[in-house]
Design an enzyme around this catalytic site. Structure first.
Site, PDB file in Angstrom:
ATOM      1  N   ASN A   1       0.822  -1.208   0.000  1.00  0.00           N
ATOM      2  CA  ASN A   1       0.000   0.000   0.000  1.00  0.00           C
ATOM      3  C   ASN A   1       0.857   1.260   0.000  1.00  0.00           C
ATOM      4  O   ASN A   1       0.978   1.934  -1.022  1.00  0.00           O
ATOM      5  CB  ASN A   1      -0.947  -0.030   1.206  1.00  0.00           C
ATOM      6  N   ASP A   2       1.494   1.545   1.120  1.00  0.00           N
ATOM      7  CA  ASP A   2       2.234   2.800   1.221  1.00  0.00           C
ATOM      8  C   ASP A   2       3.368   2.897   0.202  1.00  0.00           C
ATOM      9  O   ASP A   2       3.678   3.980  -0.276  1.00  0.00           O
ATOM     10  CB  ASP A   2       2.784   2.966   2.642  1.00  0.00           C
TER      11      ASP A   2
END
Lengths: 465, 90
Positions: free
Chosen positions: A392-393
Protein backbone atom coordinates in the site's frame (compact mmCIF):
# COMPACT_ATOMS: atom_id res chain seq x y z
CA UNK A 1 53.60 -20.86 32.24
CA UNK A 2 50.84 -23.17 30.99
CA UNK A 3 48.34 -20.41 31.60
CA UNK A 4 50.27 -18.01 29.44
CA UNK A 5 50.29 -20.50 26.57
CA UNK A 6 46.53 -20.80 26.74
CA UNK A 7 45.96 -17.06 26.53
CA UNK A 8 48.43 -16.81 23.66
CA UNK A 9 46.60 -19.55 21.78
CA UNK A 10 43.27 -17.92 22.52
CA UNK A 11 44.43 -14.56 21.19
CA UNK A 12 45.65 -16.15 17.98
CA UNK A 13 42.35 -18.01 17.70
CA UNK A 14 40.44 -14.74 18.12
CA UNK A 15 42.47 -13.07 15.37
CA UNK A 16 41.72 -15.97 13.03
CA UNK A 17 38.02 -15.88 13.91
CA UNK A 18 37.89 -12.12 13.29
CA UNK A 19 39.31 -12.74 9.82
CA UNK A 20 36.69 -15.42 9.20
CA UNK A 21 33.85 -13.14 10.35
CA UNK A 22 35.05 -10.33 8.08
CA UNK A 23 35.55 -12.64 5.14
CA UNK A 24 32.15 -14.23 5.72
CA UNK A 25 30.47 -10.82 5.59
CA UNK A 26 32.42 -9.93 2.47
CA UNK A 27 31.10 -13.06 0.77
CA UNK A 28 27.59 -11.91 1.64
CA UNK A 29 27.94 -9.13 -0.93
CA UNK A 30 26.90 -11.51 -3.70
CA UNK A 31 23.97 -13.93 -3.78
CA UNK A 32 26.07 -16.71 -5.27
CA UNK A 33 28.68 -16.75 -2.51
CA UNK A 34 26.40 -15.79 0.39
CA UNK A 35 25.65 -19.31 1.65
CA UNK A 36 29.37 -20.09 1.77
CA UNK A 37 29.98 -16.79 3.53
CA UNK A 38 27.61 -17.83 6.29
CA UNK A 39 29.56 -21.11 6.64
CA UNK A 40 32.85 -19.21 6.85
CA UNK A 41 31.41 -16.97 9.52
CA UNK A 42 30.11 -19.94 11.50
CA UNK A 43 33.58 -21.54 11.40
CA UNK A 44 34.91 -18.30 12.84
CA UNK A 45 32.44 -18.63 15.69
CA UNK A 46 33.27 -22.31 16.23
CA UNK A 47 36.97 -21.48 16.40
CA UNK A 48 36.41 -18.66 18.88
CA UNK A 49 34.30 -20.94 21.09
CA UNK A 50 36.74 -23.85 20.93
CA UNK A 51 39.82 -21.83 21.90
CA UNK A 52 37.85 -20.35 24.79
CA UNK A 53 36.63 -23.76 25.95
CA UNK A 54 40.23 -25.00 26.38
CA UNK A 55 40.47 -23.10 29.61
CA UNK A 56 37.14 -22.69 31.40
CA UNK A 57 36.53 -22.68 35.14
CA UNK A 58 33.37 -24.72 35.33
CA UNK A 59 33.12 -26.92 32.19
CA UNK A 60 30.04 -28.84 33.33
CA UNK A 61 27.95 -25.70 33.88
CA UNK A 62 29.24 -24.10 30.70
CA UNK A 63 28.63 -27.08 28.45
CA UNK A 64 25.16 -27.73 29.82
CA UNK A 65 24.24 -24.08 29.22
CA UNK A 66 25.52 -24.32 25.64
CA UNK A 67 23.52 -27.49 25.18
CA UNK A 68 20.31 -25.95 26.51
CA UNK A 69 20.68 -22.71 24.52
CA UNK A 70 21.93 -24.47 21.40
CA UNK A 71 19.00 -26.87 21.26
CA UNK A 72 16.45 -24.12 21.82
CA UNK A 73 18.10 -22.07 19.06
CA UNK A 74 18.23 -25.01 16.66
CA UNK A 75 14.56 -25.84 17.21
CA UNK A 76 13.63 -22.20 16.57
CA UNK A 77 15.72 -22.06 13.43
CA UNK A 78 14.44 -25.26 11.88
CA UNK A 79 10.79 -24.73 12.74
CA UNK A 80 10.25 -21.04 11.97
CA UNK A 81 8.18 -20.18 8.91
CA UNK A 82 9.76 -17.77 6.44
CA UNK A 83 6.86 -15.36 6.97
CA UNK A 84 7.77 -15.20 10.69
CA UNK A 85 11.46 -14.37 10.25
CA UNK A 86 10.93 -10.76 11.42
CA UNK A 87 9.56 -11.98 14.76
CA UNK A 88 12.44 -14.41 15.13
CA UNK A 89 15.06 -11.78 14.36
CA UNK A 90 13.41 -9.44 16.88
CA UNK A 91 13.54 -12.12 19.54
CA UNK A 92 17.17 -12.99 18.77
CA UNK A 93 18.16 -9.32 18.96
CA UNK A 94 16.71 -9.40 22.44
CA UNK A 95 18.60 -12.55 23.46
CA UNK A 96 21.86 -11.01 22.25
CA UNK A 97 21.21 -7.94 24.37
CA UNK A 98 20.19 -10.04 27.35
CA UNK A 99 23.38 -12.07 27.16
CA UNK A 100 25.49 -8.89 27.33
CA UNK A 101 23.27 -7.68 30.18
CA UNK A 102 23.97 -10.80 32.26
CA UNK A 103 27.63 -10.72 31.32
CA UNK A 104 28.06 -7.14 32.54
CA UNK A 105 25.99 -7.84 35.67
CA UNK A 106 28.24 -10.73 36.56
CA UNK A 107 31.32 -8.58 35.95
CA UNK A 108 29.92 -5.92 38.27
CA UNK A 109 29.51 -8.49 41.05
CA UNK A 110 33.20 -9.36 40.75
CA UNK A 111 34.28 -5.80 41.48
CA UNK A 112 35.27 -5.04 45.05
CA UNK A 113 35.99 -1.38 44.47
CA UNK A 114 34.82 1.30 42.16
CA UNK A 115 36.72 2.16 38.98
CA UNK A 116 36.22 4.09 35.78
CA UNK A 117 35.69 0.89 33.80
CA UNK A 118 32.48 0.48 35.77
CA UNK A 119 30.93 3.25 33.67
CA UNK A 120 31.28 0.88 30.71
CA UNK A 121 29.67 -1.90 32.74
CA UNK A 122 26.71 0.40 33.37
CA UNK A 123 26.56 1.39 29.72
CA UNK A 124 26.58 -2.26 28.61
CA UNK A 125 23.77 -3.07 31.00
CA UNK A 126 21.77 -0.09 29.83
CA UNK A 127 22.14 -0.89 26.13
CA UNK A 128 21.72 -4.63 26.69
CA UNK A 129 18.62 -4.04 28.81
CA UNK A 130 17.03 -1.68 26.29
CA UNK A 131 17.78 -4.15 23.53
CA UNK A 132 16.15 -7.00 25.42
CA UNK A 133 12.95 -5.35 26.62
CA UNK A 134 12.60 -3.27 23.44
CA UNK A 135 12.96 -6.39 21.32
CA UNK A 136 10.30 -8.18 23.33
CA UNK A 137 7.86 -5.36 22.60
CA UNK A 138 8.89 -5.41 18.93
CA UNK A 139 8.34 -9.17 18.91
CA UNK A 140 4.82 -8.83 20.33
CA UNK A 141 4.00 -6.01 17.92
CA UNK A 142 5.25 -8.00 14.94
CA UNK A 143 3.26 -11.07 15.95
CA UNK A 144 0.29 -8.71 16.40
CA UNK A 145 -0.29 -9.74 20.00
CA UNK A 146 0.26 -6.10 20.89
CA UNK A 147 -1.75 -3.62 18.86
CA UNK A 148 -0.94 0.05 18.51
CA UNK A 149 -1.23 1.77 21.85
CA UNK A 150 -3.40 4.71 22.91
CA UNK A 151 -2.16 8.30 22.97
CA UNK A 152 -2.10 8.25 26.76
CA UNK A 153 0.17 5.21 26.88
CA UNK A 154 2.34 6.76 24.18
CA UNK A 155 2.97 10.02 25.96
CA UNK A 156 3.40 8.25 29.30
CA UNK A 157 5.99 6.00 27.65
CA UNK A 158 7.88 8.95 26.24
CA UNK A 159 8.07 10.58 29.66
CA UNK A 160 9.20 7.25 31.05
CA UNK A 161 11.90 7.11 28.39
CA UNK A 162 13.20 10.56 29.31
CA UNK A 163 13.11 9.64 32.98
CA UNK A 164 14.91 6.32 32.37
CA UNK A 165 17.66 7.95 30.29
CA UNK A 166 18.19 10.69 32.87
CA UNK A 167 18.35 8.17 35.68
CA UNK A 168 20.91 6.16 33.73
CA UNK A 169 22.99 9.27 33.14
CA UNK A 170 22.93 10.13 36.84
CA UNK A 171 23.98 6.59 37.78
CA UNK A 172 26.92 6.75 35.39
CA UNK A 173 27.90 10.25 36.60
CA UNK A 174 27.77 8.94 40.14
CA UNK A 175 30.50 6.44 39.25
CA UNK A 176 32.67 9.14 37.71
CA UNK A 177 32.25 11.34 40.79
CA UNK A 178 33.09 8.45 43.09
CA UNK A 179 36.24 7.61 41.18
CA UNK A 180 37.39 11.22 41.17
CA UNK A 181 36.70 11.44 44.91
CA UNK A 182 34.14 14.24 44.68
CA UNK A 183 31.47 11.94 46.03
CA UNK A 184 32.10 9.10 48.41
CA UNK A 185 29.43 6.43 48.60
CA UNK A 186 29.64 3.14 50.42
CA UNK A 187 29.96 0.09 48.17
CA UNK A 188 26.70 -1.21 49.69
CA UNK A 189 24.83 1.89 48.57
CA UNK A 190 26.38 1.61 45.12
CA UNK A 191 25.08 -1.96 44.94
CA UNK A 192 21.57 -0.78 45.76
CA UNK A 193 21.75 1.90 43.07
CA UNK A 194 23.01 -0.78 40.71
CA UNK A 195 19.94 -2.96 41.28
CA UNK A 196 17.67 0.03 40.55
CA UNK A 197 19.73 0.62 37.43
CA UNK A 198 19.21 -2.98 36.29
CA UNK A 199 15.45 -2.51 36.49
CA UNK A 200 15.49 1.01 35.02
CA UNK A 201 17.29 -0.09 31.86
CA UNK A 202 14.64 -2.73 31.19
CA UNK A 203 11.82 -0.22 31.73
CA UNK A 204 13.54 2.28 29.42
CA UNK A 205 13.54 -0.30 26.62
CA UNK A 206 9.82 -0.92 27.07
CA UNK A 207 9.11 2.81 27.09
CA UNK A 208 11.21 3.32 23.96
CA UNK A 209 9.49 0.80 21.69
CA UNK A 210 5.93 0.79 23.05
CA UNK A 211 4.79 4.03 21.34
CA UNK A 212 6.31 3.15 17.95
CA UNK A 213 3.72 1.95 15.42
CA UNK A 214 3.74 -1.55 13.90
CA UNK A 215 4.60 -0.16 10.47
CA UNK A 216 7.87 1.24 11.75
CA UNK A 217 9.02 -2.06 13.23
CA UNK A 218 11.46 -2.70 10.33
CA UNK A 219 13.44 0.33 11.46
CA UNK A 220 13.13 -0.61 15.11
CA UNK A 221 14.42 -4.14 14.67
CA UNK A 222 17.29 -2.85 12.54
CA UNK A 223 18.24 -0.44 15.32
CA UNK A 224 17.90 -3.11 18.02
CA UNK A 225 20.05 -5.36 15.86
CA UNK A 226 22.69 -2.66 15.94
CA UNK A 227 22.33 -2.15 19.70
CA UNK A 228 22.76 -5.87 20.40
CA UNK A 229 26.12 -5.63 18.61
CA UNK A 230 27.16 -2.47 20.43
CA UNK A 231 26.31 -4.09 23.76
CA UNK A 232 28.52 -7.05 22.85
CA UNK A 233 31.38 -4.76 21.80
CA UNK A 234 31.17 -2.79 25.07
CA UNK A 235 31.07 -6.02 27.04
CA UNK A 236 34.22 -6.95 25.15
CA UNK A 237 35.97 -3.83 26.44
CA UNK A 238 34.96 -4.59 30.03
CA UNK A 239 36.38 -8.09 29.94
CA UNK A 240 39.20 -7.06 27.55
CA UNK A 241 38.22 -9.58 24.92
CA UNK A 242 39.05 -8.58 21.31
CA UNK A 243 36.77 -11.20 19.74
CA UNK A 244 33.73 -9.56 21.34
CA UNK A 245 34.82 -6.09 20.29
CA UNK A 246 35.40 -6.90 16.64
CA UNK A 247 32.34 -9.13 16.16
CA UNK A 248 30.15 -6.75 18.18
CA UNK A 249 31.20 -3.78 16.07
CA UNK A 250 30.48 -5.64 12.85
CA UNK A 251 26.95 -6.34 14.06
CA UNK A 252 26.59 -2.78 15.34
CA UNK A 253 27.63 -1.38 11.97
CA UNK A 254 25.36 -3.77 10.12
CA UNK A 255 22.28 -2.76 12.08
CA UNK A 256 23.19 0.90 11.75
CA UNK A 257 23.51 0.71 7.95
CA UNK A 258 20.14 -1.05 7.69
CA UNK A 259 18.49 1.47 10.01
CA UNK A 260 19.71 4.36 7.86
CA UNK A 261 18.67 2.63 4.62
CA UNK A 262 15.18 2.06 6.01
CA UNK A 263 14.82 5.65 7.18
CA UNK A 264 16.02 6.93 3.82
CA UNK A 265 13.59 4.67 1.96
CA UNK A 266 10.77 6.22 3.95
CA UNK A 267 12.17 9.74 3.59
CA UNK A 268 11.92 10.23 7.34
CA UNK A 269 14.41 11.17 9.98
CA UNK A 270 15.18 8.73 12.77
CA UNK A 271 13.82 11.30 15.20
CA UNK A 272 10.49 11.31 13.38
CA UNK A 273 10.32 7.51 13.32
CA UNK A 274 11.22 6.91 16.96
CA UNK A 275 9.73 9.92 18.71
CA UNK A 276 6.96 11.37 16.56
CA UNK A 277 5.35 8.62 14.51
CA UNK A 278 3.58 8.70 11.18
CA UNK A 279 0.13 9.89 12.13
CA UNK A 280 1.35 12.99 13.93
CA UNK A 281 3.77 14.08 11.26
CA UNK A 282 1.40 15.81 8.86
CA UNK A 283 -2.16 15.83 7.66
CA UNK A 284 -3.51 14.72 4.35
CA UNK A 285 -6.90 16.23 3.80
CA UNK A 286 -6.47 16.62 0.06
CA UNK A 287 -9.57 15.49 -1.79
CA UNK A 288 -9.12 12.36 -3.82
CA UNK A 289 -10.79 12.43 -7.20
CA UNK A 290 -12.03 9.44 -9.13
CA UNK A 291 -13.78 6.30 -8.06
CA UNK A 292 -12.94 2.78 -7.04
CA UNK A 293 -13.32 0.28 -9.85
CA UNK A 294 -13.64 -3.26 -8.54
CA UNK A 295 -12.90 -6.12 -10.89
CA UNK A 296 -13.80 -9.81 -10.78
CA UNK A 297 -11.21 -12.56 -11.01
CA UNK A 298 -12.53 -13.52 -14.47
CA UNK A 299 -12.04 -10.02 -15.85
CA UNK A 300 -8.71 -9.71 -14.11
CA UNK A 301 -7.61 -12.88 -15.85
CA UNK A 302 -8.50 -11.44 -19.25
CA UNK A 303 -6.42 -8.34 -18.48
CA UNK A 304 -3.29 -10.20 -17.47
CA UNK A 305 -3.67 -12.82 -20.18
CA UNK A 306 -3.38 -10.08 -22.79
CA UNK A 307 -0.40 -8.47 -21.07
CA UNK A 308 3.10 -8.80 -22.54
CA UNK A 309 4.88 -7.42 -19.52
CA UNK A 310 3.80 -7.76 -15.90
CA UNK A 311 5.33 -6.31 -12.77
CA UNK A 312 4.42 -7.98 -9.50
CA UNK A 313 4.70 -5.75 -6.43
CA UNK A 314 4.42 -7.72 -3.19
CA UNK A 315 3.91 -6.21 0.24
CA UNK A 316 3.18 -7.37 3.74
CA UNK A 317 -0.25 -8.61 2.58
CA UNK A 318 1.49 -11.33 0.57
CA UNK A 319 3.32 -12.48 3.69
CA UNK A 320 0.15 -12.49 5.80
CA UNK A 321 -1.73 -14.51 3.20
CA UNK A 322 1.32 -16.81 2.72
CA UNK A 323 0.76 -16.26 -0.98
CA UNK A 324 4.38 -16.40 -2.20
CA UNK A 325 4.11 -19.90 -3.72
CA UNK A 326 0.94 -19.22 -5.65
CA UNK A 327 2.41 -15.88 -6.79
CA UNK A 328 5.35 -17.76 -8.24
CA UNK A 329 2.93 -20.19 -9.93
CA UNK A 330 1.09 -17.28 -11.52
CA UNK A 331 4.44 -15.80 -12.60
CA UNK A 332 5.38 -19.08 -14.31
CA UNK A 333 2.03 -19.33 -16.10
CA UNK A 334 2.42 -15.75 -17.33
CA UNK A 335 5.90 -16.50 -18.60
CA UNK A 336 4.62 -19.53 -20.48
CA UNK A 337 2.02 -17.20 -21.93
CA UNK A 338 4.87 -15.24 -23.54
CA UNK A 339 4.82 -12.46 -20.99
CA UNK A 340 7.79 -10.86 -19.32
CA UNK A 341 7.47 -11.09 -15.52
CA UNK A 342 9.50 -9.14 -13.01
CA UNK A 343 9.06 -8.29 -9.35
CA UNK A 344 9.29 -4.80 -7.89
CA UNK A 345 10.64 -4.88 -4.36
CA UNK A 346 10.55 -1.76 -2.21
CA UNK A 347 13.17 -1.67 0.57
CA UNK A 348 10.52 -1.19 3.26
CA UNK A 349 7.95 -3.66 1.91
CA UNK A 350 7.18 -6.23 4.56
CA UNK A 351 8.18 -6.23 8.19
CA UNK A 352 11.96 -6.20 7.94
CA UNK A 353 14.67 -5.27 5.43
CA UNK A 354 14.69 -7.80 2.58
CA UNK A 355 11.61 -9.66 3.86
CA UNK A 356 9.98 -9.97 0.42
CA UNK A 357 13.17 -11.26 -1.16
CA UNK A 358 13.32 -14.15 1.29
CA UNK A 359 9.69 -15.11 0.73
CA UNK A 360 10.09 -15.05 -3.05
CA UNK A 361 13.35 -16.97 -2.77
CA UNK A 362 11.47 -19.57 -0.73
CA UNK A 363 9.00 -19.85 -3.59
CA UNK A 364 11.93 -20.35 -6.00
CA UNK A 365 11.77 -17.02 -7.78
CA UNK A 366 15.11 -16.27 -9.38
CA UNK A 367 16.76 -13.37 -7.55
CA UNK A 368 17.77 -11.53 -10.71
CA UNK A 369 14.05 -10.99 -11.42
CA UNK A 370 13.71 -8.93 -8.26
CA UNK A 371 14.08 -5.23 -9.04
CA UNK A 372 14.51 -2.22 -6.79
CA UNK A 373 12.52 0.99 -7.38
CA UNK A 374 15.47 2.77 -9.00
CA UNK A 375 15.76 -0.03 -11.59
CA UNK A 376 12.12 -0.49 -12.45
CA UNK A 377 10.70 3.06 -12.18
CA UNK A 378 12.30 4.35 -15.42
CA UNK A 379 10.76 1.39 -17.29
CA UNK A 380 7.34 1.65 -15.66
CA UNK A 381 5.55 3.12 -18.70
CA UNK A 382 6.26 0.00 -20.76
CA UNK A 383 4.72 -2.26 -18.10
CA UNK A 384 1.31 -3.50 -19.27
CA UNK A 385 0.00 -4.62 -15.90
CA UNK A 386 1.37 -3.94 -12.43
CA UNK A 387 -0.09 -6.40 -9.93
CA UNK A 388 0.09 -4.98 -6.40
CA UNK A 389 -0.26 -7.76 -3.85
CA UNK A 390 -0.93 -6.52 -0.35
CA UNK A 391 1.31 -3.48 -0.69
CA UNK A 392 0.00 0.00 0.00
CA UNK A 393 2.23 2.80 1.22
CA UNK A 394 5.15 1.80 -1.03
CA UNK A 395 3.01 2.40 -4.14
CA UNK A 396 1.18 5.49 -2.87
CA UNK A 397 1.45 8.30 -5.45
CA UNK A 398 0.83 10.91 -2.69
CA UNK A 399 4.53 10.53 -2.05
CA UNK A 400 5.26 12.28 -5.34
CA UNK A 401 2.08 14.28 -5.92
CA UNK A 402 0.89 15.74 -2.61
CA UNK A 403 3.37 17.97 -0.79
CA UNK A 404 1.09 17.98 2.31
CA UNK A 405 1.04 14.20 2.69
CA UNK A 406 2.89 12.62 5.63
CA UNK A 407 4.67 10.32 3.19
CA UNK A 408 5.56 13.08 0.72
CA UNK A 409 9.08 12.61 -0.61
CA UNK A 410 9.28 8.90 0.14
CA UNK A 411 10.72 7.07 -2.88
CA UNK A 412 7.99 4.71 -4.14
CA UNK A 413 7.41 2.15 -6.85
CA UNK A 414 5.64 4.30 -9.44
CA UNK A 415 3.14 1.65 -10.51
CA UNK A 416 0.55 4.30 -11.38
CA UNK A 417 2.57 4.92 -14.54
CA UNK A 418 1.92 1.38 -15.77
CA UNK A 419 -0.84 0.93 -18.37
CA UNK A 420 -3.02 -0.95 -15.90
CA UNK A 421 -2.63 -1.35 -12.17
CA UNK A 422 -4.35 -4.25 -10.51
CA UNK A 423 -4.51 -3.99 -6.74
CA UNK A 424 -5.17 -7.08 -4.67
CA UNK A 425 -6.44 -6.01 -1.30
CA UNK A 426 -8.60 -7.33 1.47
CA UNK A 427 -10.52 -4.12 2.08
CA UNK A 428 -10.27 -0.39 1.58
CA UNK A 429 -8.46 0.19 4.88
CA UNK A 430 -5.42 2.42 4.65
CA UNK A 431 -1.86 1.18 5.07
CA UNK A 432 0.25 1.32 8.19
CA UNK A 433 0.91 4.97 7.57
CA UNK A 434 -2.82 5.59 7.94
CA UNK A 435 -2.77 7.57 4.69
CA UNK A 436 -5.45 7.20 2.03
CA UNK A 437 -4.03 5.95 -1.25
CA UNK A 438 -5.08 7.88 -4.40
CA UNK A 439 -3.68 5.03 -6.51
CA UNK A 440 -6.90 3.07 -5.91
CA UNK A 441 -8.93 5.91 -7.41
CA UNK A 442 -6.86 6.38 -10.56
CA UNK A 443 -8.31 5.89 -14.03
CA UNK A 444 -6.04 2.92 -14.81
CA UNK A 445 -6.53 1.12 -11.48
CA UNK A 446 -8.66 -1.95 -10.87
CA UNK A 447 -9.32 -3.39 -7.44
CA UNK A 448 -9.49 -7.13 -6.92
CA UNK A 449 -10.85 -7.51 -3.38
CA UNK A 450 -10.30 -10.57 -1.24
CA UNK A 451 -7.55 -12.60 0.40
CA UNK A 452 -4.43 -12.37 -1.77
CA UNK A 453 -3.87 -16.10 -1.84
CA UNK A 454 -7.45 -16.88 -2.84
CA UNK A 455 -7.53 -14.18 -5.51
CA UNK A 456 -4.32 -15.37 -7.11
CA UNK A 457 -5.40 -18.99 -6.88
CA UNK A 458 -8.51 -18.02 -8.86
CA UNK A 459 -6.33 -16.37 -11.53
CA UNK A 460 -4.13 -19.46 -11.65
CA UNK A 461 -7.21 -21.67 -12.00
CA UNK A 462 -8.49 -19.50 -14.86
CA UNK A 463 -5.13 -19.86 -16.61
CA UNK A 464 -5.20 -23.63 -16.33
CA UNK A 465 -8.63 -23.90 -17.90
CA UNK B 1 44.35 2.14 31.55
CA UNK B 2 46.41 1.98 28.35
CA UNK B 3 44.88 -1.34 27.42
CA UNK B 4 41.44 0.29 27.28
CA UNK B 5 42.63 2.95 24.88
CA UNK B 6 44.01 0.23 22.66
CA UNK B 7 40.70 -1.61 22.82
CA UNK B 8 38.86 1.57 21.91
CA UNK B 9 41.16 1.91 18.95
CA UNK B 10 40.18 -1.60 17.80
CA UNK B 11 36.53 -0.71 18.37
CA UNK B 12 36.71 2.36 16.14
CA UNK B 13 38.53 0.52 13.36
CA UNK B 14 36.06 -2.38 13.50
CA UNK B 15 33.09 -0.01 13.21
CA UNK B 16 34.52 1.63 10.09
CA UNK B 17 35.37 -1.75 8.61
CA UNK B 18 31.84 -2.95 9.37
CA UNK B 19 30.24 0.07 7.70
CA UNK B 20 32.34 -0.50 4.56
CA UNK B 21 31.55 -4.22 4.43
CA UNK B 22 27.83 -3.91 5.07
CA UNK B 23 27.16 -1.09 2.63
CA UNK B 24 28.27 -3.45 -0.18
CA UNK B 25 25.64 -6.07 0.63
CA UNK B 26 22.69 -6.01 -1.82
CA UNK B 27 19.23 -5.30 -0.39
CA UNK B 28 18.09 -8.74 -1.59
CA UNK B 29 20.19 -10.23 1.21
CA UNK B 30 19.26 -7.88 4.02
CA UNK B 31 17.11 -10.39 5.89
CA UNK B 32 19.80 -13.11 5.94
CA UNK B 33 22.27 -10.36 6.87
CA UNK B 34 20.20 -9.53 9.93
CA UNK B 35 19.81 -13.12 11.07
CA UNK B 36 23.51 -13.65 10.36
CA UNK B 37 24.22 -10.59 12.51
CA UNK B 38 22.09 -12.19 15.24
CA UNK B 39 24.39 -15.19 15.08
CA UNK B 40 27.55 -13.08 15.23
CA UNK B 41 26.21 -11.09 18.19
CA UNK B 42 26.14 -14.47 19.95
CA UNK B 43 29.91 -13.87 20.30
CA UNK B 44 29.04 -12.84 23.87
CA UNK B 45 29.12 -16.62 24.40
CA UNK B 46 32.91 -16.40 24.24
CA UNK B 47 32.89 -13.73 26.93
CA UNK B 48 30.33 -15.55 29.04
CA UNK B 49 32.48 -18.68 29.06
CA UNK B 50 35.20 -16.76 30.92
CA UNK B 51 32.89 -15.59 33.73
CA UNK B 52 33.52 -16.42 37.40
CA UNK B 53 31.06 -18.90 38.87
CA UNK B 54 31.50 -18.54 42.64
CA UNK B 55 28.19 -18.45 44.42
CA UNK B 56 24.67 -19.16 43.27
CA UNK B 57 23.94 -15.77 41.67
CA UNK B 58 27.14 -15.80 39.64
CA UNK B 59 26.38 -19.33 38.47
CA UNK B 60 22.88 -18.36 37.37
CA UNK B 61 24.16 -15.25 35.58
CA UNK B 62 26.87 -17.19 33.74
CA UNK B 63 24.42 -19.95 32.82
CA UNK B 64 21.89 -17.47 31.45
CA UNK B 65 24.50 -15.43 29.57
CA UNK B 66 25.83 -18.60 27.93
CA UNK B 67 22.41 -20.09 27.19
CA UNK B 68 20.99 -16.94 25.56
CA UNK B 69 24.13 -16.38 23.51
CA UNK B 70 24.01 -20.02 22.39
CA UNK B 71 20.43 -19.60 21.18
CA UNK B 72 21.70 -16.80 18.96
CA UNK B 73 24.74 -18.65 17.70
CA UNK B 74 23.01 -21.90 16.82
CA UNK B 75 19.64 -20.45 15.85
CA UNK B 76 21.15 -17.56 13.90
CA UNK B 77 23.54 -19.58 11.76
CA UNK B 78 21.02 -22.36 11.08
CA UNK B 79 18.20 -20.07 10.02
CA UNK B 80 20.54 -17.96 7.89
CA UNK B 81 21.79 -21.08 6.18
CA UNK B 82 18.21 -22.21 5.58
CA UNK B 83 17.40 -18.88 3.97
CA UNK B 84 20.52 -18.49 1.86
CA UNK B 85 20.11 -21.95 0.37
CA UNK B 86 16.84 -20.75 -1.13
CA UNK B 87 18.43 -17.91 -3.08
CA UNK B 88 18.79 -19.31 -6.55
CA UNK B 89 19.31 -17.97 -10.02
CA UNK B 90 17.63 -19.64 -12.95
Amino acid sequence: MMDFDFTMLQQIGYIASAILFIYGLKMLSSESSAAKGNMVSSFGMLLAILVTLIDVINPLLMLSAILVGGSIGAIFALRVKMTSIPEMVALFNGFGGLSSYFLAWSEFNNQTEISLVMTLTYLTIFIGGITFSGSLIAFFKLSEVLKNTSNFVNSASRWMLIFGCSFALICILQIVLNVSGLLILEMDLIRIIFVCFLIASLITGLAFVLPIGGGDMPVVISLLNSLSGIAAALAGIIITNTALIVAGCLVGASGLVLTLIMAKSMNRTLYNIFFVGYAASGSSDAEIEGEIKPITAEDAFLVIEAARSVLIVPGYGMAVAQAQHVVKELGDLLENNDCEVSYGIHPVAGRMPGHMNVLLAEANVSYDNLLEPKDINPKMDIVDVAIVIGANDVVNPSATEQPGSPIYGMPILEVYKAKTVMVLKRSMSSGFAGVQNPLFFKENSRMLFGDAKESISKLVAEFKE
Amino acid sequence: MEIYLLLFFILILAIFLGLELISKIPSTLHTPLMSGANAISGITLVGALTLQTDGALQMVLAFCAIAFASINVFGGYLVTNRMLKMFKKK
